[in-house]
Scaffold this active site. Structure first.
Site, PDB file in Angstrom:
ATOM      1  N   ASN A 160       0.822  -1.209   0.000  1.00  0.00           N
ATOM      2  CA  ASN A 160       0.000   0.000   0.000  1.00  0.00           C
ATOM      3  C   ASN A 160       0.860   1.265   0.000  1.00  0.00           C
ATOM      4  OD1 ASN A 160      -2.851  -0.493  -0.234  1.00  0.00           O
ATOM      5  ND2 ASN A 160      -2.752  -1.577   1.722  1.00  0.00           N
ATOM      6  N   HIS A 259      -6.011  -6.513  -7.609  1.00  0.00           N
ATOM      7  CA  HIS A 259      -4.562  -6.659  -7.725  1.00  0.00           C
ATOM      8  C   HIS A 259      -4.244  -7.817  -8.669  1.00  0.00           C
ATOM      9  CE1 HIS A 259      -3.440  -4.337  -3.951  1.00  0.00           C
ATOM     10  NE2 HIS A 259      -4.734  -4.534  -3.753  1.00  0.00           N
TER      11      HIS A 259
END
Length: 268
Positions: A160, A259
DNA sequence: ATGGCCGGTGGAACCGGA
């Protein structure tokens, strides 16, 4: 030895796509994030049938990480150690490490799901961002020990963190976001500058190389992505790096994760 | 220009994600 990292965004929703990818890509080791499942709810049998050993660190509803490995997994540790007596222990399921043992050498693999940290807007209090920075401090401490061990080791997963402008299609959109704030990027640099190699950046300096595309706004179709899934290698692992890549085509399939898998090949 | 998603929980909306 091929080692991959994949934020699957829910094992229940992603099991068919995960099994397809494991069959096609055939990683020796896969580090999974956001399994969003308790350990007892993880579909072990279907994955074991493909030849994988499984270690999970799950939690109900959110987070959760796992190691899949065709090789034996030894010395598994779940969670990061607290920094000191004032540090709340790492109660969310975001870290798992273990040693995978190959014919010629062993690799210490650490799978991580670093907190998102949003919202991060001062002057309001921002407990989620504080939690992210505290988690990164725990990570840095573990990283120092990992380097000191001089093992062939890596830390991979969903960090992140957008490390550089090159890692976003529209960096200006992220300037107030927890993934890209100066403090976040500084903490990332402190970590990398301890002596780690960012495996993808070791093999390409190209822009437009991403690992996440939002489900909204047609982000995938416009390649409006960010690179936030990373492999950090100790020098001993970097010595053996022969290839790295991102399986971005998975993002265009039926019912994808937001993702895609990132992978490396080590000469082991 | 604006808004547009998805998964999990639990059994309807809401939380969390990035």
């Amino acid at each position: 030895m091929k080692i991959a990292s994949f934020n699957i965004n829910g094992i229940k929703a992603r099991l068919p796509a995960l099994l397809d990818w494991l069959r096609e890509a055939g990683p020796d080791v896969a580090l999974l994030q956001e399994i969003k499942s308790v350990d007892e709810g993880f579909p072990r049998m279907e994955i074991e049938e493909l030849g994988y050993n499984i270690e999970t660190h799950g939690q109900k509803g959110f987070n959760g990480v796992a190691i899949l490995s065709k090789l034996a997994i030894e010395d598994v540790v779940r969670g990061l150690p607290p920094l000191d007596e004032n540090d709340d222990s790492d109660e969310q399921a975001r870290w798992i490490e273990g040693t995978v043992v190959g014919d010629n050498a062993a690799v210490r693999v650490c799978g991580l799901y670093l907190p998102n940290g949003n919202p991060a807007q001062p002057p309001e209090s921002r407990p989620k961002y504080d939690y992210k920075l505290a988690w990164m401090a725990r990570l840095e401490a573990r990283a120092r020990d990992l380097l000191a061990s001089e093992e062939i080791a890596l830390m991979a997963g969903d960090y992140n963190v957008i490390a550089e402008p090159l890692d976003a299609e529209n960096p200006e959109r992220w300037v107030t976001d927890a993934l890209y704030l100066p403090e976040t990027r500084a903490a990332w640099r402190r970590l990398v500058n301890l002596g780690f190699t960012d495996a993808i950046r070791e093999t390409t300096q190209a822009g437009g190389v991403y690992s996440f595309w939002d489900y909204q706004r047609g982000a995938w179709e416009r390649n409006d992505g960010i690179r936030i899934d990373h492999f950090l290698l100790t020098p001993q692992a970097a010595d053996r790096l022969t290839a790295a890549g991102i399986d971005s085509t998975l993002r265009g399939r039926e019912r994808p994760s937001d993702h895609v898998p990132v992978w490396i090949d080590l000469d082991i």
